[in-house]
Design a protein around this motif. Structure first.
Motif, PDB file in Angstrom:
ATOM      1  N   PHE A  18       1.175  11.865  -9.999  1.00  0.00           N
ATOM      2  CA  PHE A  18       0.074  12.790  -9.735  1.00  0.00           C
ATOM      3  C   PHE A  18       0.124  14.011 -10.653  1.00  0.00           C
ATOM      4  O   PHE A  18       1.191  14.625 -10.842  1.00  0.00           O
ATOM      5  CB  PHE A  18       0.094  13.251  -8.281  1.00  0.00           C
ATOM      6  CG  PHE A  18      -0.932  14.309  -7.978  1.00  0.00           C
ATOM      7  CD1 PHE A  18      -2.285  13.996  -7.965  1.00  0.00           C
ATOM      8  CD2 PHE A  18      -0.540  15.634  -7.762  1.00  0.00           C
ATOM      9  CE1 PHE A  18      -3.235  14.975  -7.727  1.00  0.00           C
ATOM     10  CE2 PHE A  18      -1.485  16.611  -7.513  1.00  0.00           C
ATOM     11  CZ  PHE A  18      -2.829  16.281  -7.494  1.00  0.00           C
ATOM     12  N   ARG A  19      -1.041  14.346 -11.193  1.00  0.00           N
ATOM     13  CA  ARG A  19      -1.242  15.579 -11.912  1.00  0.00           C
ATOM     14  C   ARG A  19      -2.546  16.188 -11.419  1.00  0.00           C
ATOM     15  O   ARG A  19      -3.581  15.504 -11.400  1.00  0.00           O
ATOM     16  CB  ARG A  19      -1.342  15.356 -13.429  1.00  0.00           C
ATOM     17  CG  ARG A  19      -0.114  14.712 -14.052  1.00  0.00           C
ATOM     18  CD  ARG A  19       1.096  15.663 -14.033  1.00  0.00           C
ATOM     19  NE  ARG A  19       2.257  15.057 -14.680  1.00  0.00           N
ATOM     20  CZ  ARG A  19       3.141  14.291 -14.070  1.00  0.00           C
ATOM     21  NH1 ARG A  19       3.005  14.022 -12.770  1.00  0.00           N
ATOM     22  NH2 ARG A  19       4.158  13.787 -14.723  1.00  0.00           N
ATOM     23  N   PRO A  20      -2.554  17.445 -10.988  1.00  0.00           N
ATOM     24  CA  PRO A  20      -3.782  18.067 -10.464  1.00  0.00           C
ATOM     25  C   PRO A  20      -4.913  17.992 -11.484  1.00  0.00           C
ATOM     26  O   PRO A  20      -4.694  18.146 -12.689  1.00  0.00           O
ATOM     27  CB  PRO A  20      -3.367  19.508 -10.194  1.00  0.00           C
ATOM     28  CG  PRO A  20      -1.880  19.479 -10.082  1.00  0.00           C
ATOM     29  CD  PRO A  20      -1.417  18.392 -11.006  1.00  0.00           C
ATOM     30  N   THR A  21      -6.113  17.750 -10.982  1.00  0.00           N
ATOM     31  CA  THR A  21      -7.300  17.702 -11.849  1.00  0.00           C
ATOM     32  C   THR A  21      -8.148  18.951 -11.709  1.00  0.00           C
ATOM     33  O   THR A  21      -9.201  19.060 -12.326  1.00  0.00           O
ATOM     34  CB  THR A  21      -8.154  16.469 -11.508  1.00  0.00           C
ATOM     35  OG1 THR A  21      -8.503  16.536 -10.114  1.00  0.00           O
ATOM     36  CG2 THR A  21      -7.393  15.192 -11.778  1.00  0.00           C
ATOM     37  N   GLY A  22      -7.710  19.896 -10.879  1.00  0.00           N
ATOM     38  CA  GLY A  22      -8.450  21.132 -10.665  1.00  0.00           C
ATOM     39  C   GLY A  22      -7.545  22.147 -10.012  1.00  0.00           C
ATOM     40  O   GLY A  22      -6.318  21.946  -9.923  1.00  0.00           O
ATOM     41  N   GLY A  48       0.815  -1.209   0.000  1.00  0.00           N
ATOM     42  CA  GLY A  48       0.000   0.000   0.000  1.00  0.00           C
ATOM     43  C   GLY A  48       0.847   1.257   0.000  1.00  0.00           C
ATOM     44  O   GLY A  48       0.510   2.247  -0.666  1.00  0.00           O
ATOM     45  N   LEU A  49       1.955   1.226   0.742  1.00  0.00           N
ATOM     46  CA  LEU A  49       2.856   2.384   0.777  1.00  0.00           C
ATOM     47  C   LEU A  49       3.479   2.605  -0.603  1.00  0.00           C
ATOM     48  O   LEU A  49       3.614   3.759  -1.053  1.00  0.00           O
ATOM     49  CB  LEU A  49       3.931   2.165   1.832  1.00  0.00           C
ATOM     50  CG  LEU A  49       4.909   3.332   2.052  1.00  0.00           C
ATOM     51  CD1 LEU A  49       4.170   4.589   2.500  1.00  0.00           C
ATOM     52  CD2 LEU A  49       5.971   2.948   3.082  1.00  0.00           C
ATOM     53  N   GLU A  50       3.830   1.540  -1.270  1.00  0.00           N
ATOM     54  CA  GLU A  50       4.393   1.681  -2.611  1.00  0.00           C
ATOM     55  C   GLU A  50       3.367   2.277  -3.575  1.00  0.00           C
ATOM     56  O   GLU A  50       3.712   3.075  -4.461  1.00  0.00           O
ATOM     57  CB  GLU A  50       4.885   0.322  -3.130  1.00  0.00           C
ATOM     58  CG  GLU A  50       6.113  -0.207  -2.399  1.00  0.00           C
ATOM     59  CD  GLU A  50       7.267   0.781  -2.418  1.00  0.00           C
ATOM     60  OE1 GLU A  50       7.574   1.313  -3.518  1.00  0.00           O
ATOM     61  OE2 GLU A  50       7.854   1.037  -1.342  1.00  0.00           O
ATOM     62  N   LYS A  51       2.106   1.921  -3.415  1.00  0.00           N
ATOM     63  CA  LYS A  51       1.050   2.504  -4.260  1.00  0.00           C
ATOM     64  C   LYS A  51       0.943   4.004  -4.018  1.00  0.00           C
ATOM     65  O   LYS A  51       0.729   4.782  -4.965  1.00  0.00           O
ATOM     66  CB  LYS A  51      -0.290   1.823  -3.961  1.00  0.00           C
ATOM     67  CG  LYS A  51      -0.412   0.403  -4.441  1.00  0.00           C
ATOM     68  CD  LYS A  51      -1.773  -0.169  -4.053  1.00  0.00           C
ATOM     69  CE  LYS A  51      -1.885  -1.645  -4.387  1.00  0.00           C
ATOM     70  NZ  LYS A  51      -3.182  -2.222  -3.919  1.00  0.00           N
ATOM     71  N   LEU A  52       1.055   4.420  -2.765  1.00  0.00           N
ATOM     72  CA  LEU A  52       1.015   5.847  -2.456  1.00  0.00           C
ATOM     73  C   LEU A  52       2.181   6.580  -3.115  1.00  0.00           C
ATOM     74  O   LEU A  52       2.012   7.685  -3.671  1.00  0.00           O
ATOM     75  CB  LEU A  52       1.047   6.065  -0.948  1.00  0.00           C
ATOM     76  CG  LEU A  52      -0.221   5.781  -0.151  1.00  0.00           C
ATOM     77  CD1 LEU A  52       0.049   5.959   1.343  1.00  0.00           C
ATOM     78  CD2 LEU A  52      -1.365   6.683  -0.587  1.00  0.00           C
ATOM     79  N   LYS A  53       3.341   5.976  -3.047  1.00  0.00           N
ATOM     80  CA  LYS A  53       4.513   6.596  -3.666  1.00  0.00           C
ATOM     81  C   LYS A  53       4.342   6.673  -5.182  1.00  0.00           C
ATOM     82  O   LYS A  53       4.749   7.666  -5.819  1.00  0.00           O
ATOM     83  CB  LYS A  53       5.765   5.803  -3.304  1.00  0.00           C
ATOM     84  CG  LYS A  53       6.156   5.904  -1.833  1.00  0.00           C
ATOM     85  CD  LYS A  53       7.374   5.040  -1.511  1.00  0.00           C
ATOM     86  CE  LYS A  53       7.769   5.163  -0.044  1.00  0.00           C
ATOM     87  NZ  LYS A  53       8.926   4.284   0.294  1.00  0.00           N
ATOM     88  N   GLU A  54       3.741   5.643  -5.751  1.00  0.00           N
ATOM     89  CA  GLU A  54       3.478   5.663  -7.192  1.00  0.00           C
ATOM     90  C   GLU A  54       2.460   6.742  -7.529  1.00  0.00           C
ATOM     91  O   GLU A  54       2.589   7.443  -8.554  1.00  0.00           O
ATOM     92  CB  GLU A  54       2.975   4.279  -7.630  1.00  0.00           C
ATOM     93  CG  GLU A  54       2.780   4.145  -9.137  1.00  0.00           C
ATOM     94  CD  GLU A  54       2.349   2.743  -9.531  1.00  0.00           C
ATOM     95  OE1 GLU A  54       1.903   2.572 -10.670  1.00  0.00           O
ATOM     96  OE2 GLU A  54       2.448   1.826  -8.690  1.00  0.00           O
ATOM     97  N   GLN A  55       1.431   6.865  -6.675  1.00  0.00           N
ATOM     98  CA  GLN A  55       0.445   7.932  -6.868  1.00  0.00           C
ATOM     99  C   GLN A  55       1.136   9.300  -6.813  1.00  0.00           C
ATOM    100  O   GLN A  55       0.834  10.192  -7.622  1.00  0.00           O
ATOM    101  CB  GLN A  55      -0.646   7.850  -5.794  1.00  0.00           C
ATOM    102  CG  GLN A  55      -1.744   8.881  -5.948  1.00  0.00           C
ATOM    103  CD  GLN A  55      -2.789   8.795  -4.841  1.00  0.00           C
ATOM    104  OE1 GLN A  55      -2.633   8.043  -3.885  1.00  0.00           O
ATOM    105  NE2 GLN A  55      -3.852   9.562  -4.963  1.00  0.00           N
ATOM    106  N   ARG A  56       2.078   9.450  -5.898  1.00  0.00           N
ATOM    107  CA  ARG A  56       2.829  10.709  -5.767  1.00  0.00           C
ATOM    108  C   ARG A  56       3.631  10.991  -7.030  1.00  0.00           C
ATOM    109  O   ARG A  56       3.673  12.116  -7.545  1.00  0.00           O
ATOM    110  CB  ARG A  56       3.763  10.599  -4.561  1.00  0.00           C
ATOM    111  CG  ARG A  56       4.836  11.685  -4.444  1.00  0.00           C
ATOM    112  CD  ARG A  56       4.215  13.024  -4.118  1.00  0.00           C
ATOM    113  NE  ARG A  56       5.215  14.037  -3.839  1.00  0.00           N
ATOM    114  CZ  ARG A  56       5.854  14.768  -4.754  1.00  0.00           C
ATOM    115  NH1 ARG A  56       5.638  14.548  -6.041  1.00  0.00           N
ATOM    116  NH2 ARG A  56       6.709  15.701  -4.379  1.00  0.00           N
ATOM    117  N   LEU A  57       4.237   9.940  -7.563  1.00  0.00           N
ATOM    118  CA  LEU A  57       5.084  10.089  -8.738  1.00  0.00           C
ATOM    119  C   LEU A  57       4.266  10.476  -9.976  1.00  0.00           C
ATOM    120  O   LEU A  57       4.716  11.294 -10.804  1.00  0.00           O
ATOM    121  CB  LEU A  57       5.831   8.774  -8.992  1.00  0.00           C
ATOM    122  CG  LEU A  57       6.853   8.753 -10.130  1.00  0.00           C
ATOM    123  CD1 LEU A  57       8.023   9.692  -9.795  1.00  0.00           C
ATOM    124  CD2 LEU A  57       7.372   7.335 -10.353  1.00  0.00           C
TER     125      LEU A  57
END
Length: 869
Positions: free
Chosen positions: A739-743, A728-737
């Motif tokens: 991430f592009r704002p949607t608004g 789960g922590l690795e998924k968060l880090k991947e999400q961080r990597l």
């Protein structure tokens, strides 16, 4: 050689001296004077009294008349009424015993110029409880010359009339390893009697994969339905099962325990009944060896009618039945109503006096009305706090997902005029499965709450309730602790303080603390015992607080959720949690809104819970370290096992304390799109993961790698969750990597920790609660509140005692009297079919909020009972 005359005389006298000493040693220290005839419960208590005296090597005699009693001390045993010696002594001494079932008295006096202890009860069960209390206190004595030193005067009667335990039969091999073990039942019912439990529910069919679905063919076949059979069972096995059940009931009755059999499943069709194991799937006309075949929509009602009539005839001393009336019983929605009506009529015909407890979930008003019309002796048995162990009160506001049904709690069933009572069922079996548990204050508050709706009955599930659930029915039951760490014969013995607190406190909330203190001292030593007790009492609040405040509601069910062992999902799921009392606890997202300046709330915020858990973890760690130092080299297996559980619970508290900031930060990220908030979430999630590693380390090798406690992935070990946390922590880090704002991106505030476990200290409150009001009239609530920074606002929250309803808010305004605030609830805003509940929210000028009453100390709402015509 010539022997001197003096020595010759001594040698001559020695045999006579030894004979004299022997005779003197046989003179009893105590004479136990009993009534001539005693019932089985009283005899059980008398046997335990005798065992206690024997264990202390105290000589005693049993006589039925005081005239020939030769003991220096008298113990007089008998019922409080009648012509027995105990009754006469109590009458002469003007010592009254409450004329209530199970009432008891222990009275120290003098009689015939000898010290005398009268042990008596209003009935045989009360007498047994008194005898067991005295026997227990004799076991504490250290001086043979004063075996009754710890025996105290007491007169008591049951606070809660029915105090029950529940036992599942989820796995055939595990169930039968107990069912056929006479010694197991002896020990189990002895434990129940000692702790004053008076009802055992044995639940047949709950997600058993078709075993005992329904239960009748386990005991007999019905001639008129030759095709309805339990696959693989022989007539001899059925006869053995029936004889064993009747024997078990007899053993229970001999110890003052009633038996309720729960008929959970009425037909097997797989689905939820399979318990999450695809090997148990329903295959029409091809039942597996433990399943019941031959039932269908056409014959399920007539079969049940015939089978139930035979059931109560062949088990004539059965005390009660629990009946389930929803689609988890195997019935289709279209079948439920007619089946239920047919069942109630069958009960009326076959067992008109049988006590029937009806499971609350799925129960309809039509079925309630029919049960009332038929005059069935019934109660409703709702869940106390979903299928987990929350705090010791019915939730103030259940989660919205189940607000409009009867799945979570009492729903809308507490109506007036009252036509039934409630059996309050604490489904703790989903929460405290393997860890030790016990706290007298929790049990006291829970027992107090079980008088809700003029009722007086509760039931708790035994620890390890779901052991072997979803496992193959011929699989060997696993050992909870590895063999080298075991200190008991039966695993339930490990949980003695759990049984102690719920049973004895349920009978008498004023049970003296020495009852637990002496047991802890006996097991862990005079200095170490009190430390261990204090640590366990504190640790027992960790899981209830987690369930109430930061628990994802999708983890509701007993059979698919386990907060002792589960990480409770990856962080995005955990962060969505609202908890299971929405009125008392703010969600992670609500705290994020507070930090963003979008919300003001008096609810207990996650940051407060985080600090509370952190401080509790520190306190438990200090006590464990002190206990380890105090006990030194005198450690034992039970101490070591207890310390493992305490360390694991401490780390579980710290895990949630550290994950809460991660969840709030994640919610801030979702609201602001600020990557810095996600960075905060990842950093705090990493701290939580490190704490889970500490939890795994604390477990050592005490528990097996596969704790078989339910469906996969519920079964397993804490180290399995560590793997998932890392993923789960690795998924968060991947999400961080990625991430592009949607608004639009807002600058997010950081999570703000607090230094208070409660905001109660910021307010001074004096309140005389409104307890009664006239139906149809406005209700005025007043309260006196002050706060050093000044009060920003005071609000009244109220609703009917109906969980379907949301609370309504009224501002409480100053009355002109110093610090007095009031609000008046209009008559047309009150549904007087229900009583009224209210609480008071307040906010000071520094942004500190609080709800009164304080859930940390008492039930956090007041109940107003209406005076109705």
């Amino acid at each position: 050689m010539r022997i001197p005359n003096r020595l010759r005389l001594v040698l001559f006298l020695i045999p006579f001296l030894l004979l004299h000493i022997s005779v003197l040693s046989q003179v009893p220290v105590i004479s136990v004077v009993t009534d001539g005839v005693m019932g089985q419960e009283g005899l059980h208590g008398l046997d335990k009294l005798s065992d206690a005296l024997h264990a202390k090597k105290i000589t005693f005699e049993k006589v039925t008349s005081a005239s020939g009693a030769v003991g220096k001390t008298l113990i007089v045993v008998g019922l409080a009424d009648g012509n027995g010696t105990a009754a006469r002594l109590l009458k002469d001494g003007k010592h009254d015993v409450p004329k209530t079932a199970e009432a008891l008295t222990i009275w120290k006096t003098e009689w015939q110029n000898k010290p005398a202890t009268v042990i008596s009860g209003y009935d045989e069960k009360g007498l047994m409880y008194a005898l067991l209390d005295v026997a227990n206190r004799i076991s504490w004595s250290t001086e043979r010359a004063d075996p009754l030193h710890f025996v105290k005067d007491i007169t008591s009667e049951p606070y809660i009339k029915e105090r029950g335990l529940s036992m599942y039969t989820m796995n055939r091999a595990y169930w039968e390893s107990r069912f056929y073990d006479d010694n197991f039942w002896t020990q189990y019912f002895d434990m129940m009697a000692q702790n004053r439990f008076n009802m055992l529910e044995i639940l047949f069919g709950y997600e058993n994969g078709g075993f005992m679905a329904p239960c009748y063919p386990y005991f007999f076949d019905v001639e008129s339905f030759p095709n309805v059979k339990m696959e693989g069972i022989t007539a001899e096995q059925q006869q053995h099962n029936l004889a064993t059940m009747n024997h078990v009931i007899k053993m229970a009755h001999d110890r003052g325990v009633g038996i309720r059999l729960s008929i959970w499943d009425h037909i097997y069709r797989g689905g939820v009944q399979a318990g999450g194991n695809s090997d148990f799937d329903y295959i029409p006309n091809r039942p597996q060896p433990f399943q019941v075949g031959g039932l269908d929509s056409a014959n399920v009602r007539p079969y049940t009618k015939a089978a139930f009539a035979r059931f109560v005839k062949l088990i004539p001393d059965l005390d009660a039945i629990l009946y389930k009336t929803n689609n988890e019983s195997g019935l289709k929605e279209s079948e439920l109503l007619e089946f239920g009506l047919n069942f109630f009529e069958t009960v009326k015909e076959s067992a008109p006096n049988m006590k029937i407890d009806i499971h609350g979930k799925g129960l309809t008003d039509t079925l309630i009305s029919r049960a009332v019309q038929l005059g069935i002796n019934f109660r409703i048995a709702p869940k106390y706090w979903m299928e987990q162990m929350g705090l010791p009160f019915s939730p103030t506001h259940v989660n919205r997902e189940d607000q409009k049904n009867r799945r979570h709690g009492y729903g809308n069933m507490l109506r007036y005029p009252q036509q039934y009572q409630m059996l309050w069922k604490l489904w703790n079996g989903g929460t405290n499965r393997v860890f030790l548990w016990g706290d007298p204050e929790y049990a006291r508050r829970f027992a107090e709450s079980c008088h809700f709706y003029n009722s007086s009955a509760f039931e708790v599930y035994e620890p390890l309730a779901t052991k072997m659930e979803s496992q193959a029915h011929d699989a060997k039951p696993f050992e909870l602790l590895k063999l080298e760490y075991q200190y008991y014969k039966y695993e339930f013995e490990r949980y003695w303080h759990f049984f102690q607190t719920f049973g004895l406190i349920g009978y008498d909330p004023q049970t003296p603390a020495e009852t637990w203190d002496m047991e802890f001292e006996k097991r862990f030593g005079k200095k170490t015992g009190p430390i261990v007790r204090s640590a366990l009492n504190e640790a027992s609040w960790i899981l209830p607080r987690i369930v109430a405040s930061c628990y994802p509601y999708s983890f509701f069910p007993t059979t698919s959720a386990w907060p002792e062992k589960q990480r409770l999902g990856d962080l995005p799921l955990y962060a969505k949690a609202e908890g299971s009392d929405l009125q008392q606890f703010a969600s992670f997202d609500e705290e994020a809104r507070v930090l963003l300046g979008d919300l003001e709330t008096a609810k207990t915020r996650p940051s407060t819970t985080s600090f509370w858990l952190e401080q509790l973890s520190k306190d438990i760690n200090k006590k464990v370290a002190k206990a380890e130092k105090t006990i030194g080299t005198k450690t034992n297996k039970e101490f070591n096992s207890t310390v493992v559980d305490l360390k694991m619970l401490s780390n579980l508290a710290l895990y949630h304390s550290r994950r809460i900031p991660a969840a709030v930060s994640y919610c801030l990220f979702l609201r602001t799109q600020d990557i810095a908030a996600l960075d905060d979430a990842i950093a705090n999630e990493n701290k939580a993961l490190e704490t889970w590693q500490q939890l795994v380390n604390a477990a050592g090798d005490y528990y097996p790698d596969r704790i078989l406690i339910g469906r996969n992935p519920l079964s397993g070990h804490w180290k399995d969750e560590l793997v998932l946390l890392n993923k789960g922590l690795e998924k968060l880090k991947e999400q961080r990597l990625n991430f592009r704002p949607t608004g639009p991106v807002k600058v997010s505030p950081h999570y703000k920790s607090v230094n208070d476990a409660s905001n109660s200290n910021y307010f001074t409150i004096n309140n005389i609660p409104v307890k009664n009001a006239v139906a149809g009239q406005p209700v005025t609530i007043k309260i006196k509140i002050s706060s050093f920074p000044g009060l920003k606002w005071v609000r009244l929250q109220y609703r009917a005692v109906n969980q379907y309803k949301d609370f309504e808010m009224l501002p409480m305004t100053a009355t002109g009297e110093k610090n007095i605030f009031k609000a008046t609830i209009p008559a047309d805003r009150v549904d007087t079919k229900y009583n009224l509940m209210y609480l008071v929210e307040m906010m000071d000028n520094n942004g500190k909020g609080f709800i009164y009453p304080d859930f940390n100390k008492e039930t956090p709402y007041e109940i107003v009972e209406f005076i109705r015509n």
